[in-house]
Design a protein around this motif. Sequence first.
Motif, PDB file in Angstrom:
ATOM      1  N   LEU A  78      16.153 108.533 -11.408  1.00 55.97           N
ATOM      2  CA  LEU A  78      17.480 108.341 -11.987  1.00 55.97           C
ATOM      3  C   LEU A  78      17.831 106.859 -12.081  1.00 55.97           C
ATOM      4  N   SER A  79      17.271 106.064 -11.184  1.00 58.34           N
ATOM      5  CA  SER A  79      17.531 104.629 -11.215  1.00 58.34           C
ATOM      6  C   SER A  79      17.020 104.004 -12.512  1.00 58.34           C
ATOM      7  N   ASP A  80      15.896 104.501 -13.033  1.00 62.39           N
ATOM      8  CA  ASP A  80      15.398 104.018 -14.321  1.00 62.39           C
ATOM      9  C   ASP A  80      16.359 104.374 -15.453  1.00 62.39           C
ATOM     10  N   ILE A  81      16.959 105.545 -15.360  1.00 65.59           N
ATOM     11  CA  ILE A  81      17.958 105.948 -16.348  1.00 65.59           C
ATOM     12  C   ILE A  81      19.170 105.018 -16.265  1.00 65.59           C
ATOM     13  N   ALA A  82      19.586 104.687 -15.032  1.00 64.95           N
ATOM     14  CA  ALA A  82      20.717 103.779 -14.841  1.00 64.95           C
ATOM     15  C   ALA A  82      20.426 102.410 -15.440  1.00 64.95           C
ATOM     16  N   ALA A  83      19.193 101.940 -15.293  1.00 59.97           N
ATOM     17  CA  ALA A  83      18.832 100.611 -15.784  1.00 59.97           C
ATOM     18  C   ALA A  83      18.960 100.494 -17.296  1.00 59.97           C
ATOM     19  N   GLY A 127      21.488 102.184 -18.846  1.00 58.38           N
ATOM     20  CA  GLY A 127      22.858 102.549 -19.160  1.00 58.38           C
ATOM     21  C   GLY A 127      22.976 103.925 -19.768  1.00 58.38           C
ATOM     22  N   ALA A 128      21.981 104.782 -19.508  1.00 56.30           N
ATOM     23  CA  ALA A 128      21.962 106.122 -20.097  1.00 56.30           C
ATOM     24  C   ALA A 128      22.634 107.131 -19.170  1.00 56.30           C
ATOM     25  N   GLU A 129      22.942 108.279 -19.710  1.00 58.62           N
ATOM     26  CA  GLU A 129      23.538 109.371 -18.942  1.00 58.62           C
ATOM     27  C   GLU A 129      22.447 110.360 -18.564  1.00 58.62           C
ATOM     28  N   PRO A 130      22.300 110.697 -17.267  1.00 58.49           N
ATOM     29  CA  PRO A 130      21.293 111.690 -16.877  1.00 58.49           C
ATOM     30  C   PRO A 130      21.536 113.020 -17.590  1.00 58.49           C
ATOM     31  N   LEU A 131      20.460 113.631 -18.060  1.00 55.00           N
ATOM     32  CA  LEU A 131      20.574 114.894 -18.788  1.00 55.00           C
ATOM     33  C   LEU A 131      19.934 116.037 -18.016  1.00 55.00           C
ATOM     34  N   CYS A 132      18.645 115.875 -17.623  1.00 48.35           N
ATOM     35  CA  CYS A 132      17.927 116.939 -16.935  1.00 48.35           C
ATOM     36  C   CYS A 132      16.619 116.366 -16.411  1.00 48.35           C
ATOM     37  N   PHE A 133      15.885 117.169 -15.633  1.00 54.10           N
ATOM     38  CA  PHE A 133      14.586 116.696 -15.161  1.00 54.10           C
ATOM     39  C   PHE A 133      13.618 117.857 -15.006  1.00 54.10           C
TER      40      PHE A 133
END
Length: 267
Positions: free
Chosen positions: A10-15, A17-23
């Motif tokens: 999730l930290s890569d998603i934060a980097a 500026g994206a919104e987490p969707l699913c995994f």
Amino acid sequence: LARRALAVNLSDIAAMGAEPLCFTLGLTLPESDDGWVAEFAAGLLESARQFNCPLIGGDTTRGPLAITIQVHGMGRAESFLRRSSARVGDLVCVTGTLGDAATALLLLGCESHLGPQFAFTSRPNKTQEQALLARYYTPQPRTDFAQQAREQINACIDLSDGLLGDLAHILEASCVSAQLDLEALPYSKTLMAVLCAEQRERAALGGGDDYELCFTVAPESLAGVQDIARALALAVTPIGVIAEGSGLTLSRAGEAIELASNAYRHF
């Protein structure tokens, strides 16, 4: 392990500026262990709910223990944060504090890439041990902050391998240099208590596993970014400035110093 495995992705998603969707999850186990799987699932569910990022599929197989998570995020393409957008005159900033997670490895008896000279100056008490281990096992990806501040941030990366190594990726991608003030590096009270200044610096610059954000921002936008962080009970600290040229200059008490990068290298 479950909470950490999801958080670091999730930290890569934060980097960005994206919104987490699913995994998705690929879980390889050497043998069937209902108790282990139940605890793993509980930890994974806790983090998935915290960051509103549901598990949508994957696979479970037999073999050496391996946890493989792939996180999907979403956002407008034009608003994603990148490494290549730092501008001359930007301030280099970091969220939170640095060095705690790398120091936790000393408690776990792991061999550190920082070398045998990296050691406690003062043995931590139980409360301090718990604080350090929490920073390692349950890093907090800065997804909310990044989404709210992305319009004011120019370039961004998460700190997984150490400040020197990760900031270097921004400098290379943006074709700029940076000047860092080592006295500005932010540390937790716990780290201040258990490591001397030299060891704190070593942990912050090369330790990795902090999963804080390192980003650049125009000076006139700093106050707004700090207001966003403050509302999230998060600190943002300016630690340097982007300049023309290439490479990284480090200074302490106004004097330039040379330090070899001891950031973690995967290969």
